[in-house]
Structures are given as C-alpha cells and as structure tokens.
Design a protein around this motif. Sequence first.
Motif, PDB file in Angstrom:
ATOM      1  N   LYS A   4       0.834  -1.202   0.000  1.00  0.00           N
ATOM      2  CA  LYS A   4       0.000   0.000   0.000  1.00  0.00           C
ATOM      3  C   LYS A   4       0.867   1.249   0.000  1.00  0.00           C
ATOM      4  O   LYS A   4       1.977   1.263   0.515  1.00  0.00           O
ATOM      5  CB  LYS A   4      -0.885   0.032   1.240  1.00  0.00           C
ATOM      6  CG  LYS A   4      -1.919  -1.054   1.283  1.00  0.00           C
ATOM      7  CD  LYS A   4      -2.773  -0.907   2.520  1.00  0.00           C
ATOM      8  CE  LYS A   4      -3.841  -1.965   2.595  1.00  0.00           C
ATOM      9  NZ  LYS A   4      -4.678  -1.800   3.780  1.00  0.00           N
ATOM     10  N   ILE A   5       0.332   2.304  -0.557  1.00  0.00           N
ATOM     11  CA  ILE A   5       1.032   3.586  -0.575  1.00  0.00           C
ATOM     12  C   ILE A   5       0.367   4.491   0.454  1.00  0.00           C
ATOM     13  O   ILE A   5      -0.857   4.641   0.460  1.00  0.00           O
ATOM     14  CB  ILE A   5       0.980   4.216  -1.982  1.00  0.00           C
ATOM     15  CG1 ILE A   5       1.737   3.312  -2.956  1.00  0.00           C
ATOM     16  CG2 ILE A   5       1.571   5.614  -1.972  1.00  0.00           C
ATOM     17  CD1 ILE A   5       1.700   3.755  -4.384  1.00  0.00           C
ATOM     18  N   PRO A   6       1.166   5.111   1.350  1.00  0.00           N
ATOM     19  CA  PRO A   6       0.568   5.969   2.378  1.00  0.00           C
ATOM     20  C   PRO A   6      -0.022   7.245   1.783  1.00  0.00           C
ATOM     21  O   PRO A   6       0.375   7.677   0.698  1.00  0.00           O
ATOM     22  CB  PRO A   6       1.743   6.282   3.300  1.00  0.00           C
ATOM     23  CG  PRO A   6       2.947   6.123   2.460  1.00  0.00           C
ATOM     24  CD  PRO A   6       2.621   5.059   1.454  1.00  0.00           C
ATOM     25  N   PRO A   7      -0.938   7.873   2.509  1.00  0.00           N
ATOM     26  CA  PRO A   7      -1.488   9.148   2.047  1.00  0.00           C
ATOM     27  C   PRO A   7      -0.378  10.200   1.918  1.00  0.00           C
ATOM     28  O   PRO A   7       0.663  10.098   2.568  1.00  0.00           O
ATOM     29  CB  PRO A   7      -2.474   9.530   3.147  1.00  0.00           C
ATOM     30  CG  PRO A   7      -2.803   8.256   3.832  1.00  0.00           C
ATOM     31  CD  PRO A   7      -1.586   7.416   3.733  1.00  0.00           C
ATOM     32  N   PRO A   8      -0.587  11.214   1.106  1.00  0.00           N
ATOM     33  CA  PRO A   8       0.434  12.259   0.932  1.00  0.00           C
ATOM     34  C   PRO A   8       0.824  12.898   2.264  1.00  0.00           C
ATOM     35  O   PRO A   8      -0.029  13.197   3.089  1.00  0.00           O
ATOM     36  CB  PRO A   8      -0.246  13.283   0.020  1.00  0.00           C
ATOM     37  CG  PRO A   8      -1.332  12.526  -0.667  1.00  0.00           C
ATOM     38  CD  PRO A   8      -1.762  11.459   0.281  1.00  0.00           C
ATOM     39  N   GLY A   9       2.126  13.059   2.455  1.00  0.00           N
ATOM     40  CA  GLY A   9       2.637  13.701   3.659  1.00  0.00           C
ATOM     41  C   GLY A   9       2.801  12.768   4.842  1.00  0.00           C
ATOM     42  O   GLY A   9       3.245  13.188   5.903  1.00  0.00           O
ATOM     43  N   LEU A  10       2.458  11.481   4.667  1.00  0.00           N
ATOM     44  CA  LEU A  10       2.565  10.510   5.753  1.00  0.00           C
ATOM     45  C   LEU A  10       3.487   9.369   5.364  1.00  0.00           C
ATOM     46  O   LEU A  10       3.710   9.106   4.182  1.00  0.00           O
ATOM     47  CB  LEU A  10       1.192   9.943   6.115  1.00  0.00           C
ATOM     48  CG  LEU A  10       0.152  10.943   6.615  1.00  0.00           C
ATOM     49  CD1 LEU A  10      -1.182  10.244   6.831  1.00  0.00           C
ATOM     50  CD2 LEU A  10       0.604  11.613   7.895  1.00  0.00           C
ATOM     51  N   LEU A  11       4.030   8.685   6.371  1.00  0.00           N
ATOM     52  CA  LEU A  11       4.899   7.531   6.166  1.00  0.00           C
ATOM     53  C   LEU A  11       4.395   6.364   6.983  1.00  0.00           C
ATOM     54  O   LEU A  11       3.929   6.545   8.107  1.00  0.00           O
ATOM     55  CB  LEU A  11       6.325   7.851   6.636  1.00  0.00           C
ATOM     56  CG  LEU A  11       7.072   8.974   5.959  1.00  0.00           C
ATOM     57  CD1 LEU A  11       8.333   9.287   6.731  1.00  0.00           C
ATOM     58  CD2 LEU A  11       7.409   8.581   4.536  1.00  0.00           C
ATOM     59  N   TYR A  12       4.500   5.154   6.435  1.00  0.00           N
ATOM     60  CA  TYR A  12       4.264   3.945   7.208  1.00  0.00           C
ATOM     61  C   TYR A  12       5.574   3.561   7.887  1.00  0.00           C
ATOM     62  O   TYR A  12       6.644   4.084   7.555  1.00  0.00           O
ATOM     63  CB  TYR A  12       3.804   2.802   6.305  1.00  0.00           C
ATOM     64  CG  TYR A  12       2.412   2.959   5.737  1.00  0.00           C
ATOM     65  CD1 TYR A  12       1.390   3.542   6.469  1.00  0.00           C
ATOM     66  CD2 TYR A  12       2.109   2.502   4.467  1.00  0.00           C
ATOM     67  CE1 TYR A  12       0.113   3.668   5.952  1.00  0.00           C
ATOM     68  CE2 TYR A  12       0.833   2.621   3.937  1.00  0.00           C
ATOM     69  CZ  TYR A  12      -0.157   3.200   4.693  1.00  0.00           C
ATOM     70  OH  TYR A  12      -1.419   3.330   4.176  1.00  0.00           O
ATOM     71  N   ILE A  13       5.520   2.609   8.818  1.00  0.00           N
ATOM     72  CA  ILE A  13       6.743   2.172   9.493  1.00  0.00           C
ATOM     73  C   ILE A  13       7.702   1.536   8.496  1.00  0.00           C
ATOM     74  O   ILE A  13       8.899   1.829   8.497  1.00  0.00           O
ATOM     75  CB  ILE A  13       6.420   1.170  10.622  1.00  0.00           C
ATOM     76  CG1 ILE A  13       5.661   1.860  11.757  1.00  0.00           C
ATOM     77  CG2 ILE A  13       7.702   0.549  11.173  1.00  0.00           C
ATOM     78  CD1 ILE A  13       5.203   0.925  12.860  1.00  0.00           C
ATOM     79  N   GLU A  14       7.184   0.661   7.647  1.00  0.00           N
ATOM     80  CA  GLU A  14       8.028  -0.058   6.694  1.00  0.00           C
ATOM     81  C   GLU A  14       8.075   0.657   5.352  1.00  0.00           C
ATOM     82  O   GLU A  14       7.256   1.522   5.065  1.00  0.00           O
ATOM     83  CB  GLU A  14       7.502  -1.479   6.526  1.00  0.00           C
ATOM     84  CG  GLU A  14       7.572  -2.278   7.823  1.00  0.00           C
ATOM     85  CD  GLU A  14       7.079  -3.694   7.664  1.00  0.00           C
ATOM     86  OE1 GLU A  14       6.764  -4.112   6.537  1.00  0.00           O
ATOM     87  OE2 GLU A  14       7.001  -4.389   8.687  1.00  0.00           O
ATOM     88  N   VAL A  52       0.100   2.242  11.360  1.00  0.00           N
ATOM     89  CA  VAL A  52       0.799   3.287  12.106  1.00  0.00           C
ATOM     90  C   VAL A  52       1.456   4.211  11.095  1.00  0.00           C
ATOM     91  O   VAL A  52       2.175   3.756  10.189  1.00  0.00           O
ATOM     92  CB  VAL A  52       1.860   2.683  13.052  1.00  0.00           C
ATOM     93  CG1 VAL A  52       2.660   3.779  13.719  1.00  0.00           C
ATOM     94  CG2 VAL A  52       1.194   1.799  14.088  1.00  0.00           C
ATOM     95  N   VAL A  53       1.194   5.491  11.231  1.00  0.00           N
ATOM     96  CA  VAL A  53       1.759   6.488  10.320  1.00  0.00           C
ATOM     97  C   VAL A  53       2.377   7.629  11.121  1.00  0.00           C
ATOM     98  O   VAL A  53       2.059   7.837  12.287  1.00  0.00           O
ATOM     99  CB  VAL A  53       0.697   7.062   9.344  1.00  0.00           C
ATOM    100  CG1 VAL A  53       0.153   5.994   8.434  1.00  0.00           C
ATOM    101  CG2 VAL A  53      -0.422   7.741  10.092  1.00  0.00           C
ATOM    102  N   ALA A  54       3.274   8.339  10.465  1.00  0.00           N
ATOM    103  CA  ALA A  54       3.859   9.544  11.041  1.00  0.00           C
ATOM    104  C   ALA A  54       3.967  10.577   9.935  1.00  0.00           C
ATOM    105  O   ALA A  54       4.126  10.229   8.757  1.00  0.00           O
ATOM    106  CB  ALA A  54       5.242   9.257  11.617  1.00  0.00           C
ATOM    107  N   ARG A  55       3.853  11.817  10.310  1.00  0.00           N
ATOM    108  CA  ARG A  55       4.017  12.887   9.326  1.00  0.00           C
ATOM    109  C   ARG A  55       5.497  13.000   8.954  1.00  0.00           C
ATOM    110  O   ARG A  55       6.373  12.862   9.806  1.00  0.00           O
ATOM    111  CB  ARG A  55       3.523  14.210   9.876  1.00  0.00           C
ATOM    112  CG  ARG A  55       2.040  14.201  10.178  1.00  0.00           C
ATOM    113  CD  ARG A  55       1.514  15.610  10.426  1.00  0.00           C
ATOM    114  NE  ARG A  55       0.108  15.551  10.761  1.00  0.00           N
ATOM    115  CZ  ARG A  55      -0.869  15.404   9.877  1.00  0.00           C
ATOM    116  NH1 ARG A  55      -0.578  15.302   8.607  1.00  0.00           N
ATOM    117  NH2 ARG A  55      -2.131  15.347  10.260  1.00  0.00           N
ATOM    118  N   ILE A  56       5.765  13.234   7.697  1.00  0.00           N
ATOM    119  CA  ILE A  56       7.149  13.379   7.238  1.00  0.00           C
ATOM    120  C   ILE A  56       7.850  14.479   8.022  1.00  0.00           C
ATOM    121  O   ILE A  56       9.005  14.339   8.429  1.00  0.00           O
ATOM    122  CB  ILE A  56       7.192  13.663   5.717  1.00  0.00           C
ATOM    123  CG1 ILE A  56       6.647  12.455   4.955  1.00  0.00           C
ATOM    124  CG2 ILE A  56       8.604  14.005   5.268  1.00  0.00           C
ATOM    125  CD1 ILE A  56       6.472  12.684   3.473  1.00  0.00           C
TER     126      ILE A  56
END
Length: 92
Positions: A4-14, A52-56
């Motif tokens: 899967k591709i994360p939403p714009p501006g966000l990152l997944y753990i992997e 789990v996501v985090a903002r870039i």
Amino acid sequence: MISKIPPPGLLYIEDTPAGPGIASRLGITPGTYRKWRMAGKGPESFRLAKMVVARIEAVDAYVAEQERKALQPSADSRSPEPRVRRKFPVAA
C-alpha cells in the motif's frame, strides 16, 4: 515491503513502493521502531486505518533534534585528560 502507498505527507513504518518508511529514515529496523513507539520514544506517530503512520515533518524534526543534541556539548562534558606517558621497568 508493504504494497500500500501511504497518504500524501505521511509515512508507514516499513518501506513502500512510494519510498522509504519511518524506520529506514531513522536507520533502524521496523521492529526497533515498534519497540521505541511502545516506550514513547521516536517521532510522534498515530494509527490511521489500522496502520501506524507519522508525518514526514515529524520524522524530519525528530532527526534534526537528535542531530542538535549530538552536536551540543552537554553540561557534564569536560575536556579530555592529557595522556600520561608511563615508563615501565625493563626486565633484565
């Protein structure tokens, strides 16, 4: 790697096909990041649709803060002691 591709501006753990994930940006394994997250360490992250996501920006700010701390002399640091040259007795 997650497909899967994360939403714009966000990152997944992997890592994803879109690019590196949180763990890769920090130079650690995904498992280590999960442990840090449970201990309250690392950049701020949250759950979004079971991922789990985090903002870039949060990851980049965390890295910049760690760099600042590493380059800033601490209050308890002191200059290194001079080396003392010792003469050992020569065995006869």
